[in-house]
Write a protein that holds these residues in place. Sequence first.
Motif, PDB file in Angstrom:
ATOM      1  N   VAL A  70     169.404 -81.243 -22.218  1.00  0.00           N
ATOM      2  CA  VAL A  70     168.918 -80.253 -21.616  1.00  0.00           C
ATOM      3  C   VAL A  70     167.843 -79.371 -22.082  1.00  0.00           C
ATOM      4  O   VAL A  70     166.827 -79.233 -21.560  1.00  0.00           O
ATOM      5  N   GLY A 102     164.312 -79.429 -20.858  1.00  0.00           N
ATOM      6  CA  GLY A 102     163.997 -78.129 -20.349  1.00  0.00           C
ATOM      7  C   GLY A 102     164.499 -77.975 -18.934  1.00  0.00           C
ATOM      8  O   GLY A 102     164.182 -76.964 -18.409  1.00  0.00           O
ATOM      9  N   SER A 103     165.375 -78.728 -18.434  1.00  0.00           N
ATOM     10  CA  SER A 103     165.906 -78.566 -17.173  1.00  0.00           C
ATOM     11  C   SER A 103     167.168 -79.443 -17.099  1.00  0.00           C
ATOM     12  O   SER A 103     167.243 -80.298 -17.600  1.00  0.00           O
ATOM     13  N   LYS A 130     166.283 -82.545 -14.953  1.00  0.00           N
ATOM     14  CA  LYS A 130     165.604 -83.603 -15.583  1.00  0.00           C
ATOM     15  C   LYS A 130     166.492 -84.149 -16.512  1.00  0.00           C
ATOM     16  O   LYS A 130     166.577 -85.483 -16.847  1.00  0.00           O
ATOM     17  N   ARG A 171     173.571 -83.320 -11.706  1.00  0.00           N
ATOM     18  CA  ARG A 171     173.163 -82.221 -12.253  1.00  0.00           C
ATOM     19  C   ARG A 171     174.521 -81.261 -12.303  1.00  0.00           C
ATOM     20  O   ARG A 171     174.465 -80.761 -13.594  1.00  0.00           O
ATOM     21  N   SER A 209     175.469 -79.829 -15.840  1.00  0.00           N
ATOM     22  CA  SER A 209     176.047 -78.152 -16.042  1.00  0.00           C
ATOM     23  C   SER A 209     177.335 -77.814 -16.436  1.00  0.00           C
ATOM     24  O   SER A 209     177.645 -76.979 -17.216  1.00  0.00           O
ATOM     25  N   ARG A 239     169.457 -69.169 -18.906  1.00  0.00           N
ATOM     26  CA  ARG A 239     168.874 -69.940 -17.901  1.00  0.00           C
ATOM     27  C   ARG A 239     168.316 -68.975 -16.826  1.00  0.00           C
ATOM     28  O   ARG A 239     168.712 -67.952 -16.763  1.00  0.00           O
ATOM     29  N   THR A 295     165.866 -69.200 -12.673  1.00  0.00           N
ATOM     30  CA  THR A 295     165.534 -70.296 -11.704  1.00  0.00           C
ATOM     31  C   THR A 295     164.667 -71.197 -12.051  1.00  0.00           C
ATOM     32  O   THR A 295     164.630 -72.390 -11.668  1.00  0.00           O
ATOM     33  N   ARG A 296     163.843 -71.028 -13.186  1.00  0.00           N
ATOM     34  CA  ARG A 296     162.654 -71.827 -13.260  1.00  0.00           C
ATOM     35  C   ARG A 296     162.758 -72.546 -14.784  1.00  0.00           C
ATOM     36  O   ARG A 296     161.916 -73.665 -15.065  1.00  0.00           O
ATOM     37  N   SER A 297     163.499 -72.158 -15.568  1.00  0.00           N
ATOM     38  CA  SER A 297     163.602 -72.930 -16.970  1.00  0.00           C
ATOM     39  C   SER A 297     164.970 -72.610 -17.515  1.00  0.00           C
ATOM     40  O   SER A 297     165.877 -71.805 -17.298  1.00  0.00           O
ATOM     41  N   VAL A 298     164.873 -73.358 -18.688  1.00  0.00           N
ATOM     42  CA  VAL A 298     166.433 -73.269 -19.591  1.00  0.00           C
ATOM     43  C   VAL A 298     165.770 -73.388 -21.088  1.00  0.00           C
ATOM     44  O   VAL A 298     164.941 -74.194 -21.487  1.00  0.00           O
ATOM     45  N   THR A 299     166.159 -72.378 -21.748  1.00  0.00           N
ATOM     46  CA  THR A 299     165.861 -72.202 -23.192  1.00  0.00           C
ATOM     47  C   THR A 299     166.945 -71.923 -24.058  1.00  0.00           C
ATOM     48  O   THR A 299     168.034 -71.310 -23.656  1.00  0.00           O
TER      49      THR A 299
END
Length: 112
Positions: free
Chosen positions: A13, A17-18, A21, A30, A34, A51, A53-57
Amino acid sequence: MDQLGAIRAFVRVVEAGSFAKAADTMGAPRSTVSKLVQDLEASLSLKLLERTTRSVTVTGGALVPIMTDWAPPRYPVHIVRPAGRFPSVKYQVFADWVAGVFSAYDRDTGTP
């Protein structure tokens, strides 16, 4: 919980980055990826990912490669380290836990 699978999912993840993906590269739904990451966070009592809605860091740090020359698993192992700070006790416990999980697996077969 499949600890090794959860760690692999977490690393994928972060690298991708998501969740979507990462799930594609793992060949898993997915929701499964998760759930693996959520279970890992719950077992450590740590929030590992931010988290939106557009990215995961990665939460407050960076993905740092460790044990890159160690055979099991077939992927490099990464640990999240707080940026610019000494590792906390939880971080050290997590690193020890990861090493213990991997040492329990047979390097040739990838099974416990």
